[in-house]
Design a protein around this motif. Structure first.
Motif, PDB file in Angstrom:
ATOM      1  N   HIS A 228       0.822  -1.222   0.000  1.00  0.00           N
ATOM      2  CA  HIS A 228       0.000   0.000   0.000  1.00  0.00           C
ATOM      3  C   HIS A 228       0.856   1.274   0.000  1.00  0.00           C
ATOM      4  O   HIS A 228       0.417   2.333  -0.453  1.00  0.00           O
ATOM      5  CB  HIS A 228      -0.959  -0.026   1.202  1.00  0.00           C
ATOM      6  CG  HIS A 228      -2.038   1.007   1.140  1.00  0.00           C
ATOM      7  ND1 HIS A 228      -2.748   1.294  -0.008  1.00  0.00           N
ATOM      8  CD2 HIS A 228      -2.532   1.848   2.089  1.00  0.00           C
ATOM      9  CE1 HIS A 228      -3.620   2.249   0.233  1.00  0.00           C
ATOM     10  NE2 HIS A 228      -3.509   2.616   1.492  1.00  0.00           N
ATOM     11  N   ASP A 229       2.076   1.187   0.488  1.00  0.00           N
ATOM     12  CA  ASP A 229       3.009   2.320   0.501  1.00  0.00           C
ATOM     13  C   ASP A 229       3.084   2.990  -0.871  1.00  0.00           C
ATOM     14  O   ASP A 229       2.913   4.199  -1.003  1.00  0.00           O
ATOM     15  CB  ASP A 229       4.399   1.817   0.931  1.00  0.00           C
ATOM     16  CG  ASP A 229       5.481   2.876   0.815  1.00  0.00           C
ATOM     17  OD1 ASP A 229       5.451   3.830   1.603  1.00  0.00           O
ATOM     18  OD2 ASP A 229       6.341   2.748  -0.076  1.00  0.00           O
ATOM     19  N   LYS A 230       3.302   2.171  -1.901  1.00  0.00           N
ATOM     20  CA  LYS A 230       3.497   2.804  -3.226  1.00  0.00           C
ATOM     21  C   LYS A 230       2.188   3.333  -3.806  1.00  0.00           C
ATOM     22  O   LYS A 230       2.186   4.303  -4.547  1.00  0.00           O
ATOM     23  CB  LYS A 230       4.248   1.884  -4.192  1.00  0.00           C
ATOM     24  CG  LYS A 230       3.617   0.574  -4.506  1.00  0.00           C
ATOM     25  CD  LYS A 230       4.499  -0.163  -5.527  1.00  0.00           C
ATOM     26  CE  LYS A 230       3.875  -1.456  -5.987  1.00  0.00           C
ATOM     27  NZ  LYS A 230       3.713  -2.457  -4.919  1.00  0.00           N
ATOM     28  N   VAL A 232      -0.107   4.890  -2.086  1.00  0.00           N
ATOM     29  CA  VAL A 232      -0.316   6.196  -1.464  1.00  0.00           C
ATOM     30  C   VAL A 232       0.722   7.203  -1.964  1.00  0.00           C
ATOM     31  O   VAL A 232       0.398   8.363  -2.224  1.00  0.00           O
ATOM     32  CB  VAL A 232      -0.319   6.073   0.083  1.00  0.00           C
ATOM     33  CG1 VAL A 232      -0.468   7.438   0.732  1.00  0.00           C
ATOM     34  CG2 VAL A 232      -1.446   5.145   0.532  1.00  0.00           C
ATOM     35  N   HIS A 233       1.979   6.750  -2.138  1.00  0.00           N
ATOM     36  CA  HIS A 233       2.992   7.648  -2.720  1.00  0.00           C
ATOM     37  C   HIS A 233       2.495   8.211  -4.048  1.00  0.00           C
ATOM     38  O   HIS A 233       2.684   9.373  -4.352  1.00  0.00           O
ATOM     39  CB  HIS A 233       4.296   6.884  -2.987  1.00  0.00           C
ATOM     40  CG  HIS A 233       5.204   6.791  -1.803  1.00  0.00           C
ATOM     41  ND1 HIS A 233       5.655   7.900  -1.131  1.00  0.00           N
ATOM     42  CD2 HIS A 233       5.764   5.727  -1.177  1.00  0.00           C
ATOM     43  CE1 HIS A 233       6.448   7.517  -0.141  1.00  0.00           C
ATOM     44  NE2 HIS A 233       6.527   6.206  -0.141  1.00  0.00           N
ATOM     45  N   LYS A 234       1.844   7.350  -4.832  1.00  0.00           N
ATOM     46  CA  LYS A 234       1.460   7.749  -6.177  1.00  0.00           C
ATOM     47  C   LYS A 234       0.132   8.509  -6.206  1.00  0.00           C
ATOM     48  O   LYS A 234       0.010   9.537  -6.872  1.00  0.00           O
ATOM     49  CB  LYS A 234       1.346   6.490  -7.044  1.00  0.00           C
ATOM     50  CG  LYS A 234       1.237   6.783  -8.507  1.00  0.00           C
ATOM     51  CD  LYS A 234       1.480   5.540  -9.332  1.00  0.00           C
ATOM     52  CE  LYS A 234       1.290   5.878 -10.803  1.00  0.00           C
ATOM     53  NZ  LYS A 234       1.104   4.704 -11.624  1.00  0.00           N
ATOM     54  N   GLY A 276       2.216   6.972   8.632  1.00  0.00           N
ATOM     55  CA  GLY A 276       1.236   7.623   7.772  1.00  0.00           C
ATOM     56  C   GLY A 276       1.938   8.270   6.594  1.00  0.00           C
ATOM     57  O   GLY A 276       3.145   8.067   6.388  1.00  0.00           O
ATOM     58  N   GLN A 277       1.209   9.013   5.799  1.00  0.00           N
ATOM     59  CA  GLN A 277       1.830   9.825   4.751  1.00  0.00           C
ATOM     60  C   GLN A 277       1.106  11.172   4.689  1.00  0.00           C
ATOM     61  O   GLN A 277      -0.090  11.257   4.964  1.00  0.00           O
ATOM     62  CB  GLN A 277       1.736   9.136   3.377  1.00  0.00           C
ATOM     63  CG  GLN A 277       2.591   7.871   3.270  1.00  0.00           C
ATOM     64  CD  GLN A 277       2.962   7.512   1.829  1.00  0.00           C
ATOM     65  OE1 GLN A 277       3.011   8.361   0.942  1.00  0.00           O
ATOM     66  NE2 GLN A 277       3.249   6.238   1.599  1.00  0.00           N
ATOM     67  N   SER A 278       1.861  12.209   4.329  1.00  0.00           N
ATOM     68  CA  SER A 278       1.292  13.536   4.108  1.00  0.00           C
ATOM     69  C   SER A 278       1.164  13.746   2.608  1.00  0.00           C
ATOM     70  O   SER A 278       1.999  13.265   1.837  1.00  0.00           O
ATOM     71  CB  SER A 278       2.228  14.624   4.632  1.00  0.00           C
ATOM     72  OG  SER A 278       2.386  14.503   6.015  1.00  0.00           O
ATOM     73  N   ASN A 318      15.611  11.375   3.824  1.00  0.00           N
ATOM     74  CA  ASN A 318      14.600  10.365   4.135  1.00  0.00           C
ATOM     75  C   ASN A 318      13.228  10.925   3.776  1.00  0.00           C
ATOM     76  O   ASN A 318      12.373  11.115   4.633  1.00  0.00           O
ATOM     77  CB  ASN A 318      14.678   9.984   5.610  1.00  0.00           C
ATOM     78  CG  ASN A 318      15.878   9.096   5.917  1.00  0.00           C
ATOM     79  OD1 ASN A 318      15.792   7.883   5.830  1.00  0.00           O
ATOM     80  ND2 ASN A 318      17.013   9.714   6.247  1.00  0.00           N
ATOM     81  N   LEU A 319      13.066  11.246   2.499  1.00  0.00           N
ATOM     82  CA  LEU A 319      11.821  11.788   1.934  1.00  0.00           C
ATOM     83  C   LEU A 319      11.410  13.108   2.585  1.00  0.00           C
ATOM     84  O   LEU A 319      11.889  14.145   2.182  1.00  0.00           O
ATOM     85  CB  LEU A 319      10.701  10.748   1.994  1.00  0.00           C
ATOM     86  CG  LEU A 319      11.028   9.411   1.307  1.00  0.00           C
ATOM     87  CD1 LEU A 319       9.860   8.417   1.453  1.00  0.00           C
ATOM     88  CD2 LEU A 319      11.349   9.577  -0.159  1.00  0.00           C
ATOM     89  N   ARG A 320      10.568  13.087   3.622  1.00  0.00           N
ATOM     90  CA  ARG A 320      10.102  14.354   4.206  1.00  0.00           C
ATOM     91  C   ARG A 320      10.963  14.793   5.396  1.00  0.00           C
ATOM     92  O   ARG A 320      10.667  15.771   6.062  1.00  0.00           O
ATOM     93  CB  ARG A 320       8.623  14.251   4.606  1.00  0.00           C
ATOM     94  CG  ARG A 320       7.724  14.084   3.393  1.00  0.00           C
ATOM     95  CD  ARG A 320       6.236  14.222   3.618  1.00  0.00           C
ATOM     96  NE  ARG A 320       5.771  14.499   4.922  1.00  0.00           N
ATOM     97  CZ  ARG A 320       5.574  15.733   5.440  1.00  0.00           C
ATOM     98  NH1 ARG A 320       5.818  16.803   4.713  1.00  0.00           N
ATOM     99  NH2 ARG A 320       5.129  15.871   6.659  1.00  0.00           N
ATOM    100  N   SER A 450       3.876  11.425   0.752  1.00  0.00           N
ATOM    101  CA  SER A 450       5.178  10.943   1.191  1.00  0.00           C
ATOM    102  C   SER A 450       5.227  10.911   2.726  1.00  0.00           C
ATOM    103  O   SER A 450       4.319  11.377   3.401  1.00  0.00           O
ATOM    104  CB  SER A 450       6.274  11.841   0.619  1.00  0.00           C
ATOM    105  OG  SER A 450       7.539  11.282   0.873  1.00  0.00           O
ATOM    106  N   HIS A 451       6.319  10.364   3.248  1.00  0.00           N
ATOM    107  CA  HIS A 451       6.457  10.219   4.702  1.00  0.00           C
ATOM    108  C   HIS A 451       7.912  10.422   5.090  1.00  0.00           C
ATOM    109  O   HIS A 451       8.699  10.908   4.300  1.00  0.00           O
ATOM    110  CB  HIS A 451       5.932   8.847   5.153  1.00  0.00           C
ATOM    111  CG  HIS A 451       6.576   7.691   4.444  1.00  0.00           C
ATOM    112  ND1 HIS A 451       7.590   6.946   4.984  1.00  0.00           N
ATOM    113  CD2 HIS A 451       6.356   7.167   3.206  1.00  0.00           C
ATOM    114  CE1 HIS A 451       7.950   5.994   4.129  1.00  0.00           C
ATOM    115  NE2 HIS A 451       7.225   6.118   3.043  1.00  0.00           N
ATOM    116  N   GLY A 452       8.248  10.035   6.298  1.00  0.00           N
ATOM    117  CA  GLY A 452       9.600  10.303   6.803  1.00  0.00           C
ATOM    118  C   GLY A 452       9.574  11.485   7.747  1.00  0.00           C
ATOM    119  O   GLY A 452      10.498  11.691   8.524  1.00  0.00           O
TER     120      GLY A 452
HETATM  121 ZN   LIG Z   1       7.236   4.864   1.318  1.00  0.00          ZN
END
Ligand SMILES: [Zn+2]
Length: 508
Positions: A228-230, A232-234, A276-278, A318-320, A450-452
């Motif tokens: 599911h990570d990818k 949501v990234h997309k 989570g992701q923002s 690390n992304l964010r 994204s997250h981090g």
């Molecule tokens: Zn990710």
């Protein structure tokens, strides 16, 4: 602990990027038979705090050891190892790994992460259980150190690119599956599950259902579903298709038992997210904070060349969030890096360590804030602090010497642990929701998510628990280990649970 939780297996399913808000929306709008079944028979806790940086390796290390990175020693997905004078990257992107040198990076991810970087002085759930004569299973998480020797078989296509032995000896749980490198089930005909070398939900589910059919349940099973990570990234945080996919996979898991009732009756299920992701804004110019521009004219280490004599700083994105290291603080004091970061209002948090104090600044706040451990103030997790300066930077709410957190859950301990997680002089920084760091080729997600980061969007995850009313001391990933070990008490008739809890307290 309720008495009926004794002698039940604990099955933990980590659903990457499972988040409360889209999940609640999907529950109302879609048909999700498996999630609905679990919800009807369990307790749902929407806000569990993930460690910072909110990246899988850190999350899994924290979960399995019951400590933050100041103790478990795996700071982030990407970090700079001062002793070896090189950037460690467990795998943000194949291009990054190519630049860092594939064989070193592959070995970092496949061996050193578990056997060297993850502090051997702290024990994982697998190791604690093994000491008690109980066994456990690990299916697909990156972090999986246990006490049982096991061989990873490096597939030919990896050895074609990098010089590695065909087999690497490592230590894991007794039952262990790790993509194509180590599997439990003899099934090979379903070749589609080998996409991405077996690091996908279908493979995880296949391996787990094999255990179910063979009735090989250990005291604790940790099953990781990465896909599911990818999504949501997309597609952004409200991606629903990925939630429906996870529901189908949970149905397959439940279907592998004689009945769904059987699946629940004999086990304690813990469904949990990892981070989570923002959202990240659409416009790349606006969304991506390029640290190379912001930190001009400092000389930044190029990943391909490695650290050179003339280099001044190393960036570990690390992304964010990002860790920014000064290679020589006489040449580049951390204050110089901080001043440059403060010039960008998208930069939400900047923190660094100086004379026992953690200092915090921000791109959209004037003023500064400092804190250190032990003091008059107690936070909502019973941790005590001495604080000074403008605490609105961390959105702390203070009443009668008690600190509660707003936008940044467990803000003090999470910053403190990151800044004490490894050697080196560095600043840790994080951007506001809507933004992401970029640098020398790293994956970016404008228009997606994204997250981090340090913000609660990245940091709060849901947890659903069946068959027990007991809860961890606090709703943080760092508090789950103690609780999980308690849940497995009584699983084995010869367990020495009382001695174990004492030993656990002094395991570091
Ligand atoms: Zn990710």
């Amino acid at each position: 602990m309720t008495s009926n939780s004794a002698k039940k297996s604990v099955i933990m399913v980590m659903l990457d990027t499972w988040m409360d808000k889209p999940f609640q929306h999907a529950l109302k709008e879609e048909t999700l038979p498996a999630f609905t079944y679990f919800m009807e028979h369990g307790n749902y806790y929407p806000n569990v705090v993930s460690p910072f940086p909110t990246m899988s390796v850190n999350v899994e290390s924290t979960l399995l050891t019951g400590h933050y990175s100041d103790q478990h020693g795996v700071p982030a997905l990407v970090w700079y190892n001062q002793k070896e004078n090189r950037v460690i990257n467990y795998g943000t992107h194949i291009m990054d790994l190519m630049k860092l040198g594939l064989s070193k990076s592959t070995y970092d991810a496949l061996y050193r992460l578990n056997n060297e970087h993850l502090n051997t002085k702290v024990k994982t759930i697998h190791e604690n259980l093994h000491e008690q004569g109980k066994e456990s299973a690990s299916i697909n998480p990156l972090v999986h150190r246990g006490s049982v020797p096991h061989h990873l078989t490096i597939p030919g296509f990896i050895r074609f690119f990098v010089s590695m032995d065909k087999q690497i000896e490592t230590y894991t749980s007794l039952t262990f599956a790790y993509g194509r490198l180590s599997k439990i089930s003899p099934l090979q005909k379903y070749s589609h599950v080998w996409n991405k070398y077996g690091f996908n939900n279908n493979f995880s589910v296949q391996e787990f259902t094999h255990l179910v059919k063979n009735k090989e349940f250990p005291a604790f099973s940790f099953l990781y579903l990465p896909d599911h990570d990818k999504n949501v990234h997309k597609h952004g945080p409200m991606d629903i298709k990925g939630i429906k996919d996870m529901d189908r996979q949970l149905q397959t898991i439940l279907d592998s038992f004689p009945t769904w009732e059987d699946a629940l009756k004999n086990n304690i299920w813990i469904l949990i997210g990892d981070n989570g992701q923002s959202d990240v804004k659409n416009n790349r110019q606006e969304a991506l904070v390029d640290l190379r521009k912001l930190l001009q004219p400092l000389k930044i280490t190029k990943l391909r060349k490695g650290v050179q004599k003339e280099d001044q700083i190393v960036i570990a994105n690390n992304l964010r969030s990002s860790l920014i290291y000064s290679l020589n603080t006489n040449d580049v004091p951390l204050g110089d890096i901080v001043e440059k970061l403060k010039e960008d209002a998208r930069v939400e948090i900047i923190a660094w360590k100086m004379n026992e104090w953690i200092h915090v600044a921000s791109g959209d706040h004037n003023g500064s804030f400092q804190f250190k451990e032990n003091g008059e103030m107690t936070d909502e997790y019973s941790q005590t602090w001495m604080i000074d300066g403008d605490h609105s930077i961390l959105d702390l709410h203070i009443k009668d010497n008690t600190i509660t957190f707003g936008e940044f859950p467990d803000a003090l301990k999470r910053l403190h642990s990151t800044l004490h997680s490894h050697e080196g002089c560095f600043v840790v920084t994080s951007v506001k929701p809507g933004y992401e760091f970029t640098g020398e080729i790293t994956p970016t997600h404008a228009g997606g998510a994204s997250h981090g980061g340090f913000h609660k969007n990245d940091s709060l995850i849901p947890m659903l628990v069946t068959n027990t009313a007991s809860t961890p001391d606090f709703f943080r990933i760092v508090d789950l280990k103690k609780w999980i070990l308690n849940l497995t008490d009584g699983y084995h008739p010869n367990s020495k649970s009382k001695e174990r809890s004492k030993e656990e307290e002094k395991d570091i």
